[in-house]
Design a protein around this motif. Structure first.
Motif, mmCIF file in Angstrom:
data_model
loop_
_atom_site.group_PDB
_atom_site.id
_atom_site.type_symbol
_atom_site.label_atom_id
_atom_site.label_comp_id
_atom_site.label_asym_id
_atom_site.label_seq_id
_atom_site.Cartn_x
_atom_site.Cartn_y
_atom_site.Cartn_z
ATOM 1 N N VAL A 112 -16.807 -32.314 8.694
ATOM 2 C CA VAL A 112 -17.613 -33.098 9.626
ATOM 3 C C VAL A 112 -17.809 -32.252 10.880
ATOM 4 N N MET A 113 -19.051 -32.221 11.398
ATOM 5 C CA MET A 113 -19.351 -31.539 12.657
ATOM 6 C C MET A 113 -19.700 -32.580 13.704
ATOM 7 N N ASN A 166 -16.586 -28.526 -0.669
ATOM 8 C CA ASN A 166 -17.724 -28.242 0.206
ATOM 9 C C ASN A 166 -17.296 -27.326 1.347
ATOM 10 N N VAL A 167 -18.143 -26.356 1.665
ATOM 11 C CA VAL A 167 -17.903 -25.485 2.810
ATOM 12 C C VAL A 167 -19.115 -25.543 3.730
ATOM 13 N N VAL A 168 -18.916 -25.236 5.009
ATOM 14 C CA VAL A 168 -20.001 -25.297 5.978
ATOM 15 C C VAL A 168 -21.061 -24.239 5.681
ATOM 16 N N GLY A 169 -20.651 -23.013 5.385
ATOM 17 C CA GLY A 169 -21.602 -21.942 5.079
ATOM 18 C C GLY A 169 -22.407 -21.552 6.309
ATOM 19 N N THR A 170 -23.699 -21.338 6.135
ATOM 20 C CA THR A 170 -24.579 -20.961 7.239
ATOM 21 C C THR A 170 -25.318 -22.194 7.729
ATOM 22 N N GLN A 171 -25.216 -22.433 9.029
ATOM 23 C CA GLN A 171 -25.835 -23.613 9.648
ATOM 24 C C GLN A 171 -26.565 -23.176 10.910
ATOM 25 N N ASN A 172 -27.554 -23.956 11.307
ATOM 26 C CA ASN A 172 -28.197 -23.770 12.607
ATOM 27 C C ASN A 172 -27.461 -24.646 13.614
ATOM 28 N N PHE A 173 -26.888 -23.999 14.642
ATOM 29 C CA PHE A 173 -26.130 -24.695 15.665
ATOM 30 C C PHE A 173 -26.952 -24.799 16.943
ATOM 31 N N MET A 223 -27.256 -25.274 21.166
ATOM 32 C CA MET A 223 -26.517 -24.763 22.314
ATOM 33 C C MET A 223 -25.408 -25.744 22.663
ATOM 34 N N GLY A 224 -24.247 -25.233 22.994
ATOM 35 C CA GLY A 224 -23.108 -26.067 23.354
ATOM 36 C C GLY A 224 -21.962 -25.851 22.395
ATOM 37 N N THR A 225 -21.017 -26.773 22.417
ATOM 38 C CA THR A 225 -19.807 -26.658 21.601
ATOM 39 C C THR A 225 -19.820 -27.694 20.490
ATOM 40 N N THR A 226 -19.553 -27.229 19.288
ATOM 41 C CA THR A 226 -19.475 -28.086 18.106
ATOM 42 C C THR A 226 -18.066 -27.987 17.531
ATOM 43 N N THR A 227 -17.462 -29.121 17.225
ATOM 44 C CA THR A 227 -16.158 -29.150 16.563
ATOM 45 C C THR A 227 -16.376 -29.385 15.074
ATOM 46 N N ILE A 228 -15.720 -28.565 14.258
ATOM 47 C CA ILE A 228 -15.772 -28.729 12.801
ATOM 48 C C ILE A 228 -14.381 -29.120 12.331
ATOM 49 N N ILE A 229 -14.304 -30.209 11.572
ATOM 50 C CA ILE A 229 -13.036 -30.676 11.008
ATOM 51 C C ILE A 229 -13.144 -30.622 9.492
ATOM 52 N N THR A 270 -3.483 -35.588 2.067
ATOM 53 C CA THR A 270 -4.542 -34.931 2.805
ATOM 54 C C THR A 270 -3.973 -34.029 3.893
ATOM 55 N N ALA A 271 -4.764 -33.042 4.259
ATOM 56 C CA ALA A 271 -4.455 -32.176 5.398
ATOM 57 C C ALA A 271 -5.778 -31.869 6.084
ATOM 58 N N THR A 272 -5.724 -31.696 7.402
ATOM 59 C CA THR A 272 -6.937 -31.381 8.155
ATOM 60 C C THR A 272 -6.704 -30.168 9.041
ATOM 61 N N CYS A 273 -7.789 -29.523 9.382
ATOM 62 C CA CYS A 273 -7.771 -28.479 10.408
ATOM 63 C C CYS A 273 -9.110 -28.540 11.126
ATOM 64 N N SER A 274 -9.122 -28.070 12.361
ATOM 65 C CA SER A 274 -10.364 -28.092 13.120
ATOM 66 C C SER A 274 -10.497 -26.826 13.945
ATOM 67 N N PHE A 275 -11.728 -26.511 14.298
ATOM 68 C CA PHE A 275 -12.029 -25.380 15.165
ATOM 69 C C PHE A 275 -13.369 -25.648 15.830
ATOM 70 N N THR A 276 -13.689 -24.858 16.838
ATOM 71 C CA THR A 276 -14.953 -25.051 17.545
ATOM 72 C C THR A 276 -15.853 -23.839 17.386
#
Length: 86
Positions: free
Chosen positions: A22-23, A37-44, A46-52, A62-68
């Motif tokens: 989820v973004m 499913n993987v994020v792959g190549t996306q159009n982002f 301007m600004g900060t997006t969090t991906i979980i 379940t396990a989760t990880c996140s990054f920006t």
């Protein structure tokens, strides 16, 4: 801006049944709720997006990880050099 996000690594002592993402923030979106499913190549935007990422195994654990991902517009920067007065 087009960004390629590296695929996550994951492991378990039994089969992994789903890997979803989820973004949120400047760019939003999500993967299908089933399958790997993987994020792959996306159009982002301007600004900060969090991906979980969330991974689920066949036992339902379940396990989760996140990054920006931060997209910064540097094109608007300018520098003026002023003459030195003696």
């Amino acid at each position: 801006m087009s960004v390629t996000v590296a695929d996550p690594t994951y492991s378990d002592n039994c089969s992994v049944t789903t890997l979803t993402w989820v973004m949120s923030g400047a760019t939003t979106g999500s993967s299908p709720s089933t399958g790997i499913n993987v994020v792959g190549t996306q159009n982002f935007n301007m600004g900060t997006t969090t991906i979980i990422y969330t991974v689920t195994d066949e036992a339902g654990n379940t396990a989760t990880c996140s990054f920006t991902v931060s997209i910064i517009d540097l094109s608007a920067l300018s520098l003026a050099v002023l003459p030195t007065l003696v």
